[in-house]
Design an enzyme around this catalytic site. Sequence first.
Site, PDB file in Angstrom:
ATOM      1  N   ILE A  95      -6.325   0.345 -10.280  1.00 55.58           N
ATOM      2  CA  ILE A  95      -6.462  -0.492  -9.081  1.00 55.58           C
ATOM      3  C   ILE A  95      -7.189  -1.766  -9.488  1.00 55.58           C
ATOM      4  O   ILE A  95      -8.094  -1.742 -10.320  1.00 55.58           O
ATOM      5  CB  ILE A  95      -7.240   0.290  -7.993  1.00 55.58           C
ATOM      6  CG1 ILE A  95      -6.335   1.416  -7.466  1.00 55.58           C
ATOM      7  CG2 ILE A  95      -7.684  -0.629  -6.860  1.00 55.58           C
ATOM      8  CD1 ILE A  95      -7.029   2.381  -6.558  1.00 55.58           C
ATOM      9  N   HIS A 112       7.158   1.083  -5.963  1.00 58.63           N
ATOM     10  CA  HIS A 112       6.673   2.419  -5.617  1.00 58.63           C
ATOM     11  C   HIS A 112       7.882   3.292  -5.278  1.00 58.63           C
ATOM     12  O   HIS A 112       8.767   2.857  -4.533  1.00 58.63           O
ATOM     13  CB  HIS A 112       5.712   2.332  -4.424  1.00 58.63           C
ATOM     14  CG  HIS A 112       5.151   3.665  -4.057  1.00 58.63           C
ATOM     15  ND1 HIS A 112       4.130   4.269  -4.767  1.00 58.63           N
ATOM     16  CD2 HIS A 112       5.497   4.532  -3.078  1.00 58.63           C
ATOM     17  CE1 HIS A 112       3.869   5.454  -4.228  1.00 58.63           C
ATOM     18  NE2 HIS A 112       4.681   5.636  -3.200  1.00 58.63           N
ATOM     19  N   ASP A 153      -0.830  -0.066  -1.954  1.00 58.97           N
ATOM     20  CA  ASP A 153       0.520   0.100  -1.373  1.00 58.97           C
ATOM     21  C   ASP A 153       0.674  -0.500   0.024  1.00 58.97           C
ATOM     22  O   ASP A 153       1.484  -0.017   0.828  1.00 58.97           O
ATOM     23  CB  ASP A 153       0.915   1.590  -1.318  1.00 58.97           C
ATOM     24  CG  ASP A 153       1.149   2.168  -2.711  1.00 58.97           C
ATOM     25  OD1 ASP A 153       1.479   1.403  -3.626  1.00 58.97           O
ATOM     26  OD2 ASP A 153       0.999   3.387  -2.877  1.00 58.97           O
TER      27      ASP A 153
HETATM   28  C1  GRF Z   1       8.045   4.401 -11.485  1.00 62.55           C
HETATM   29  O1  GRF Z   1       8.516   5.489 -10.756  1.00 62.55           O
HETATM   30  C2  GRF Z   1       7.450   3.366 -10.550  1.00 62.55           C
HETATM   31  O2  GRF Z   1       8.058   3.333  -9.296  1.00 62.55           O
HETATM   32  C3  GRF Z   1       6.036   3.837 -10.425  1.00 62.55           C
HETATM   33  O3  GRF Z   1       5.696   4.355 -11.675  1.00 62.55           O
HETATM   34  C4  GRF Z   1       6.865   4.764 -12.365  1.00 62.55           C
HETATM   35  C5  GRF Z   1       6.872   4.057 -13.672  1.00 62.55           C
HETATM   36  O4  GRF Z   1       7.897   4.502 -14.523  1.00 62.55           O
HETATM   37  N1  GRF Z   1       5.161   2.774  -9.967  1.00 62.55           N
HETATM   38  P1  GRF Z   1       8.191   3.723 -15.867  1.00 62.55           P
HETATM   39  O5  GRF Z   1       6.899   3.688 -16.664  1.00 62.55           O
HETATM   40  O6  GRF Z   1       8.662   2.344 -15.518  1.00 62.55           O
HETATM   41  O7  GRF Z   1       9.251   4.518 -16.577  1.00 62.55           O
END
Ligand code: GRF
Length: 214
Positions: A95, A112, A153
């Site tokens: 954060i 997200h 978020d």
């Molecule tokens: C993804 O699901 C994204 O939405 C979330 O963290 C995950 C990261 O995956 N914030 P990656 O490291 O891009 O494969």
Amino acid sequence: MGGKLRLGVLVSGRGSNLQAILDRCADGRLSAEVAVVISNEAEAYALERARQAGAPAVVLDHRAFPGREAHDRAIVETLRSHGAELVVLAGYLRIFGAPIFAAYAGRIINIHPSLIPAFCGKNMHGLRVHQAAIDFGVKVTGLTIHFVEPEVDAGPIILQHPVPVLEEDTAESLSSRVLAFEHEKYSEAIQLIAEGRVKVEGRRVRISPPKSEG
Ligand code: GRF
């Protein structure tokens, strides 16, 4: 608008979203370039992906700093020294504090893996998000790309995409179906910003039509 939008991508892990962005910058689908990749985890596979694509990869381990502010300041310095214009969080698990918001106000985005405001907030990341969606029994989940504000978020939503929850879904299967859309949609959102088509009005994000058609 002149050249390509310079991205500072922040990661903590595997980096599949980073990879999708790197690929689309390389083949021209995205009018942007990855100016720097910063990870707070030295072991993040995302760093390897950055190096293979020839993008600068920097480790700023938060444990090596006296506190959040100092770590944030180092991130801002690194972003600035590489000329990053937009901060893209791609699986970044920390954060932020005040220094980043002061330096990059309105220029930080996150992805997200749910339809915010469902299944989001503090400690909602990874498979937990998808398990929560399955446990709640929703029939549709998806992904959200939003501007980042100090509250987790909660920033204005740029783009969402729905994904159905299937009878036989596990957190893993749902996660991988959502992830495939994340890879497409994150670049789509960045491209909209690169084209200057995204405007924030209060909580609402207005997307204007492409200039050529406008
Ligand atoms: C993804 O699901 C994204 O939405 C979330 O963290 C995950 C990261 O995956 N914030 P990656 O490291 O891009 O494969």
